[in-house]
Design an enzyme around this catalytic site. Structure first.
Site, short mmCIF file in Angstrom:
data_model
loop_
_atom_site.label_atom_id
_atom_site.label_comp_id
_atom_site.label_asym_id
_atom_site.label_seq_id
_atom_site.Cartn_x
_atom_site.Cartn_y
_atom_site.Cartn_z
N SER A 203 0.85 -1.19 0.00
CA SER A 203 0.00 0.00 0.00
C SER A 203 0.88 1.24 0.00
O SER A 203 2.10 1.15 0.05
CB SER A 203 -0.88 0.00 1.25
OG SER A 203 -0.06 0.25 2.38
N LYS A 204 0.23 2.37 -0.03
CA LYS A 204 0.95 3.65 -0.06
C LYS A 204 1.96 3.79 1.07
O LYS A 204 2.94 4.52 0.94
CB LYS A 204 -0.05 4.81 0.01
CG LYS A 204 -0.78 5.01 -1.30
CD LYS A 204 -1.06 6.49 -1.56
CE LYS A 204 -1.60 6.70 -2.97
NZ LYS A 204 -2.99 7.09 -3.00
N ARG A 205 1.67 3.10 2.16
CA ARG A 205 2.58 3.11 3.30
C ARG A 205 3.99 2.69 2.90
O ARG A 205 4.98 3.10 3.48
CB ARG A 205 2.05 2.09 4.32
CG ARG A 205 1.91 2.57 5.70
CD ARG A 205 1.00 1.69 6.55
NE ARG A 205 0.84 0.31 6.14
CZ ARG A 205 1.69 -0.68 6.45
NH1 ARG A 205 2.76 -0.43 7.16
NH2 ARG A 205 1.45 -1.90 6.06
N GLY A 207 5.36 3.24 0.00
CA GLY A 207 5.88 4.08 -1.07
C GLY A 207 4.87 4.12 -2.20
O GLY A 207 3.73 3.70 -2.04
#
Ligand code: GLU
Length: 429
Positions: A203-205, A207
């Site tokens: 996920s965006k976590r 990158g």
């Protein structure tokens, strides 16, 4: 021609192209190219509210950027509404479906086993007790995903469905439709989802997860494709650098492993660096300019020298920009650690004297080139009883604001006498 492999990539244009989907597309492409088969692009745009033209354009651009070309399509599900309806009516006629207002619903017989022979997972068994009646056509007249997918895969003659594990739970429902309509089943290969480096769902976590972000940052498409294909496949013998064209010669669908691949941006950067090094300086310069990483009026010859000097030292275009700031502006940032080091050096009187003399002598240097600069640096240090490093380190910080970079004397030659002496003067004050 009957045995020709036909695979498809079926994105929904309801968002950007996720790295995981790009990997799915790539493996379908690899298999089509390996077998001399066809890759069909199908746009699953039945969700009218969420499907957007901008997303579709971005997905198509991303695929092209990655070198994933398709042989047929794009075929839009939104244009095939009446076909889905026809098939649903057949099931209604057969008594296998019923109507609820405008909606057509498939009746799921309880207590049946559905076996799926998955290329990646082997046999997966489901029981219809866990599956409720399935909507075929919604009350708004549009087909539900599982139904449209089956009709299309059948009509498009799809032989292999290669997709992510997130679709495993859809497969028994789809198999029920194939059986009810007496259609030949394709082969299924569900790839384990791509995870983040820590093993949790990517996920965006972790990158950027959108292909377009990497494209915009100036990553090389060959490197991105190379990295994605390593997330689920390996050419063997520890080989890691392989273009998708080369990989297509080797890859076959049975090679898909049941291993959870982890996306590691550092590995991607490393691969990107390998591809950067293999490019000609001219090509790299053009790519850097294109990516907006060079905004300056420096001559092409000078730019080429900068790129050449740093070619083995940057893995991404962002890194190039960061490392070479001192060539493009006098206003480059001073790294905090570097500043501390410089201050420490300058506190030493002998070092300060040596640096000052080095600067004065540089100004007088007839042949201002890296060999002469180096000679001067060494002799000046010796004169003050210092190691060359005592002059080299502070000089590097003074001219670039950093403690790392290319070879100092090469940097000094490229920067030119006046800029170097100006910057030395500034820190000596
Ligand atoms: N449209 C689906 C998705 O974006 C893919 C469906 C499939 O591959 O069967 O995940």
């Amino acid at each position: 021609m009957k045995n020709q492999v036909r695979v498809r990539f079926a994105p929904s244009p309801t968002g950007f192209l996720h790295l995981g989907s790009a990997r799915t597309a790539l493996f379908n492409w690899l298999y089509a190219r390996h077998t001399g088969g066809k890759l069909i692009l199908r746009i699953e745009d039945t969700d009218k509210e969420r499907s957007k033209k901008e997303f579709l354009d971005e997905i198509l651009d991303d695929l092209k950027w990655l070198g994933i070309n398709w042989d047929e399509g794009p075929i839009y599900q939104s244009q095939r509404v009446s076909t889905y309806k026809e098939y649903a009516l057949k099931l209604l006629d057969k008594g296998l479906a019923y109507k609820e207002g405008e909606a057509i619903i498939f009746k799921v017989e309880k207590s049946h086993e559905i076996k799926i022979d998955d290329i990646v997972h082997g046999e997966i068994i489901f029981n219809t007790d866990e599956i409720k009646d399935q909507v075929l056509i919604k009350s708004n007249g549009l087909a539900a995903y599982n139904f449209a997918c089956v009709i299309d895969d059948h009509e498009m003659g799809i032989t292999h469905i290669i997709r992510g594990d997130d679709h495993v739970s859809n497969t028994p429902k789809q198999v029920l439709f194939y059986k009810a309509l007496n259609l030949e089943l394709p082969k299924f290969a569900h790839m384990p989802l791509m995870m983040g480096k820590d093993g949790s769902k990517l996920s965006k976590r972790h990158g950027a997860v959108a292909v377009s972000e990497y494209r915009n940052e100036g990553f090389l498409p060959e490197a991105m494709a190379n990295y994605l294909l390593l997330l689920g496949w390996s050419p063997g013998e520890g080989k890691e650098i392989i273009t998708s064209v080369e990989a297509a010669k080797l890859f076959t669908v049975e090679d898909l492993g049941n291993v959870q691949a982890k996306f590691d941006v550092d590995k991607l950067k490393w691969i990107n660096g390998e591809y950067i090094r293999n490019k000609s300086t001219k090509d790299l310069l053009a790519l850097l300019k294109n990516a907006g990483k060079i905004k300056s009026d420096i001559s092409a010859a000078q730019l080429e020298k900068i790129v050449e000097l740093y070619k083995t030292r940057f893995r991404t275009f962002d890194e190039f920009e960061e490392l070479t700031k001192c060539f493009f502006t006098d206003d480059f940032p001073m790294d905090e650690k570097a500043q501390k080091k410089l201050d420490k050096h300058l506190k030493d009187t002998e070092t300060k004297k040596a640096l000052s003399e080095f600067k004065d002598e540089l100004q007088k240097l007839q042949n201002y080139n890296k060999e002469e600069i180096e000679k001067l640096c060494r002799s000046t240090a010796e004169k003050y009883g210092l190691k060359p490093a005592a002059v080299i380190h502070p000089t590097r910080v003074a001219i670039s604001g950093m403690t790392r970079g290319a070879g100092l004397f090469e940097m000094m030659e490229l920067l030119g006498k006046s800029k170097v002496t100006e910057r030395l003067t500034k820190v000596l004050k």
